[in-house]
Design a protein around this motif. Sequence first.
Motif, PDB file in Angstrom:
ATOM      1  N   MET A   1       0.843  -1.082   0.094  1.00  0.00           N
ATOM      2  CA  MET A   1      -0.028   0.003  -0.042  1.00  0.00           C
ATOM      3  C   MET A   1       0.811   1.274  -0.057  1.00  0.00           C
ATOM      4  SD  MET A   1      -3.035   0.686  -0.204  1.00  0.00           S
ATOM      5  CE  MET A   1      -3.739  -1.149   0.297  1.00  0.00           C
ATOM      6  N   LYS A   2       1.830   1.088   0.488  1.00  0.00           N
ATOM      7  CA  LYS A   2       2.812   2.497   0.735  1.00  0.00           C
ATOM      8  C   LYS A   2       3.362   2.742  -0.656  1.00  0.00           C
ATOM      9  CE  LYS A   2       4.375   1.959   5.432  1.00  0.00           C
ATOM     10  NZ  LYS A   2       5.620   1.777   6.419  1.00  0.00           N
ATOM     11  N   SER A   3       3.730   1.563  -1.490  1.00  0.00           N
ATOM     12  CA  SER A   3       4.091   1.573  -2.938  1.00  0.00           C
ATOM     13  C   SER A   3       3.013   2.027  -3.678  1.00  0.00           C
ATOM     14  CB  SER A   3       4.651   0.196  -3.293  1.00  0.00           C
ATOM     15  OG  SER A   3       5.865  -0.103  -2.507  1.00  0.00           O
ATOM     16  N   GLU A   4       1.785   1.764  -3.435  1.00  0.00           N
ATOM     17  CA  GLU A   4       0.908   2.072  -4.210  1.00  0.00           C
ATOM     18  C   GLU A   4       0.583   3.441  -3.779  1.00  0.00           C
ATOM     19  OE1 GLU A   4      -3.818   1.084  -5.490  1.00  0.00           O
ATOM     20  OE2 GLU A   4      -2.606  -0.253  -4.387  1.00  0.00           O
ATOM     21  N   ASN A   5       0.422   4.088  -2.902  1.00  0.00           N
ATOM     22  CA  ASN A   5       0.346   5.446  -2.524  1.00  0.00           C
ATOM     23  C   ASN A   5       1.366   6.256  -3.031  1.00  0.00           C
ATOM     24  OD1 ASN A   5      -2.309   5.297  -1.176  1.00  0.00           O
ATOM     25  ND2 ASN A   5      -1.401   4.725   0.746  1.00  0.00           N
ATOM     26  N   ARG A   6       2.706   5.776  -3.223  1.00  0.00           N
ATOM     27  CA  ARG A   6       3.833   6.491  -3.707  1.00  0.00           C
ATOM     28  C   ARG A   6       3.378   6.580  -5.217  1.00  0.00           C
ATOM     29  NH1 ARG A   6       8.689   8.094  -1.928  1.00  0.00           N
ATOM     30  NH2 ARG A   6      10.471   8.146  -3.421  1.00  0.00           N
ATOM     31  N   ARG A   7       3.175   5.710  -5.765  1.00  0.00           N
ATOM     32  CA  ARG A   7       2.924   5.859  -7.087  1.00  0.00           C
ATOM     33  C   ARG A   7       1.692   6.917  -7.273  1.00  0.00           C
ATOM     34  NH1 ARG A   7       3.346   0.285  -7.190  1.00  0.00           N
ATOM     35  NH2 ARG A   7       1.329  -0.042  -7.048  1.00  0.00           N
ATOM     36  N   ILE A   8       0.726   7.088  -6.415  1.00  0.00           N
ATOM     37  CA  ILE A   8      -0.416   8.078  -6.563  1.00  0.00           C
ATOM     38  C   ILE A   8       0.208   9.387  -6.355  1.00  0.00           C
ATOM     39  CG2 ILE A   8      -2.414   8.831  -5.407  1.00  0.00           C
ATOM     40  CD1 ILE A   8      -3.203   6.104  -4.788  1.00  0.00           C
ATOM     41  N   ASP A   9       0.965   9.444  -5.526  1.00  0.00           N
ATOM     42  CA  ASP A   9       1.804  10.772  -5.349  1.00  0.00           C
ATOM     43  C   ASP A   9       2.709  11.313  -6.489  1.00  0.00           C
ATOM     44  OD1 ASP A   9       0.977  11.095  -2.494  1.00  0.00           O
ATOM     45  OD2 ASP A   9       2.594  10.152  -1.763  1.00  0.00           O
ATOM     46  N   ALA A  10       3.265  10.186  -7.052  1.00  0.00           N
ATOM     47  CA  ALA A  10       3.946  10.519  -8.303  1.00  0.00           C
ATOM     48  C   ALA A  10       3.011  11.049  -9.294  1.00  0.00           C
ATOM     49  CB  ALA A  10       4.683   9.251  -8.818  1.00  0.00           C
ATOM     50  N   GLN A  11       1.793  10.492  -9.313  1.00  0.00           N
ATOM     51  CA  GLN A  11       0.733  10.829 -10.509  1.00  0.00           C
ATOM     52  C   GLN A  11       0.318  12.282 -10.281  1.00  0.00           C
ATOM     53  OE1 GLN A  11      -0.246   9.303 -13.338  1.00  0.00           O
ATOM     54  NE2 GLN A  11      -0.983  11.499 -13.771  1.00  0.00           N
ATOM     55  N   ASN A  12      -0.020  12.690  -9.095  1.00  0.00           N
ATOM     56  CA  ASN A  12      -0.242  13.740  -8.607  1.00  0.00           C
ATOM     57  C   ASN A  12       0.791  14.791  -8.801  1.00  0.00           C
ATOM     58  OD1 ASN A  12      -2.863  13.314  -7.364  1.00  0.00           O
ATOM     59  ND2 ASN A  12      -2.169  12.699  -5.435  1.00  0.00           N
ATOM     60  N   GLU A  13       2.051  14.507  -8.765  1.00  0.00           N
ATOM     61  CA  GLU A  13       3.016  15.425  -8.835  1.00  0.00           C
ATOM     62  C   GLU A  13       2.900  15.646 -10.442  1.00  0.00           C
ATOM     63  OE1 GLU A  13       6.005  14.005  -5.478  1.00  0.00           O
ATOM     64  OE2 GLU A  13       6.783  14.159  -7.401  1.00  0.00           O
ATOM     65  N   GLU A  14       2.685  14.659 -11.285  1.00  0.00           N
ATOM     66  CA  GLU A  14       2.681  15.044 -12.812  1.00  0.00           C
ATOM     67  C   GLU A  14       1.852  16.062 -12.916  1.00  0.00           C
ATOM     68  OE1 GLU A  14       2.990  11.809 -15.615  1.00  0.00           O
ATOM     69  OE2 GLU A  14       4.272  10.536 -14.208  1.00  0.00           O
ATOM     70  N   ASN A  15       0.657  15.724 -12.378  1.00  0.00           N
ATOM     71  CA  ASN A  15      -0.608  16.610 -12.590  1.00  0.00           C
ATOM     72  C   ASN A  15      -0.376  18.091 -12.300  1.00  0.00           C
ATOM     73  OD1 ASN A  15      -2.042  14.403 -13.671  1.00  0.00           O
ATOM     74  ND2 ASN A  15      -3.097  13.908 -11.559  1.00  0.00           N
ATOM     75  N   GLN A  16       0.276  17.976 -11.119  1.00  0.00           N
ATOM     76  CA  GLN A  16       0.868  19.544 -10.642  1.00  0.00           C
ATOM     77  C   GLN A  16       1.870  20.175 -11.740  1.00  0.00           C
ATOM     78  OE1 GLN A  16      -0.797  21.354  -8.156  1.00  0.00           O
ATOM     79  NE2 GLN A  16      -1.883  19.393  -8.068  1.00  0.00           N
ATOM     80  N   LEU A  17       2.422  19.410 -12.129  1.00  0.00           N
ATOM     81  CA  LEU A  17       3.407  19.974 -13.336  1.00  0.00           C
ATOM     82  C   LEU A  17       2.518  20.496 -14.386  1.00  0.00           C
ATOM     83  CD1 LEU A  17       6.036  20.458 -14.441  1.00  0.00           C
ATOM     84  CD2 LEU A  17       6.114  18.049 -15.104  1.00  0.00           C
ATOM     85  N   LEU A  18       1.558  19.772 -14.722  1.00  0.00           N
ATOM     86  CA  LEU A  18       0.836  20.217 -15.879  1.00  0.00           C
ATOM     87  C   LEU A  18       0.167  21.835 -15.600  1.00  0.00           C
ATOM     88  CD1 LEU A  18      -1.575  17.347 -17.056  1.00  0.00           C
ATOM     89  CD2 LEU A  18       0.117  18.442 -18.365  1.00  0.00           C
TER      90      LEU A  18
END
Length: 456
Positions: A361-378
């Motif tokens: 779950m920690k790994s999955e939430n880390r991937r979610i954080d990574a996706q949110n970072e990409e969206n913030q880059l947009l």
Amino acid sequence: MDNTIDRKDYNEAEFKKLLVNFLKTKPQGATQLDMVVGTGLSKDWVDLAVRSLLDDYPAHLETNEKHELVYVFDFESREEQLTPKMMLQKAFKLAWKGFTFFFKVWIVLMLFTYLLFYVLVLAFAVAIITRNGDILGEVLGKILKALRDVFSMLMKGREGDILSDDGYIHQVFSYVFGATRQKTDDLKLEKQLLRFISQNQGKIVVAEIVKLTGWSVRQAQEEAAQLLANYHGDATVTEEGVIVYTFADFDPTVLGTNDEQEVKNPLIASTPHQAVLPIWKRPIPHRPMNDNDKETNNNIMYVNAFNWIMSLVAPFLILFLVSDGENIDTLPDVFYVWTTMIPFAFSFLFWLIPFMRRQAMKSENRRIDAQNEENQLLRVIFNQVDQKIYRDKEVKQLQTALVPVGKQPVHSNLGKLLDKKAIELDAESRSDEKGMYYDFEQLNTDLKVAERLRTR
């Protein structure tokens, strides 16, 4: 020789086959005129058959040097989806789903059966040690009543429904195997796009699709083509070479009031007046460990801990009860298997599975954080889409722009992340005396054209 042109009725299956065979020879795409010439079909028939093909195969629209619409189909990816390997994977997933369900039932039965067994053993041991039969009867009565209440609660939720989502069996399932996967709305993203279209005079451009979804330009083009097929839209090319996707059925200026539009288009019926936010204003939430609150998780953990400890203590208590310290070696080996080995292994697994899930779950939430970072880059890109975005300068400021103050970004190299997004968004890489920069000219042009068309 018959010098006349045969009159044919529209045959969708035959005409689609003709188009597929022709388009496979045109990997770079073809205009509708090319299709008419290449297949001999009429323009109307080509238009109908192409719309049907958009339902069957991934595709996207481009423009050529003459600002004509070019349809580019991807036939290979759909063929890959129909391979026996995919069918085998689906069958395996179905079998695994059935296995996990029965495994969960076994987990619950084992947990509370051993709880009942060990509580009874402990009660008998206390009564015999105290040499008080009255105490034994009193203790057994209270224990049996408590256990009856426990098992009754296991079968019902707080509202009294059997196997309800808030029942104790569900809570144990959730503790071991995680939070219930919410039923996904396959049309959720589509609804958002349609709501945006309905709020913007029935028009949308690729840059706006990227802004709403976080997709690459290529994926946004493919999905726009799919929207055309599903909702009877039209695509036109402006003088700037921008493709504008227009859906008359979602244009309130054509339909009249929003209430009329809501009735005609049930996909956008809910909250029709609520503006659709860009992707960076809709962060993806973390996945929880399970559906329970902290107190419930602690209670389940204590039950398992009690069983775990009693798996080591109970054999000695039972030997004491049945032999009073004599003839200890007369008990069969199966006694130790069922009172010690099996419950000990079970309790260990009951602890191990959530522990391993917690790491996953920690790994999955880390991937979610990574996706949110990409969206913030947009967000950073679209806020400066009409400017030069200098790579070295921007990288220094991205950390505070993408994540809260005091936290570290998931992406260790924000420069590479910016490079990746620039490629996905078809940015041009240029340089001047200040250094290398990205020019998002096409996105900027798309947005300007869309704004101009809606302000007429």
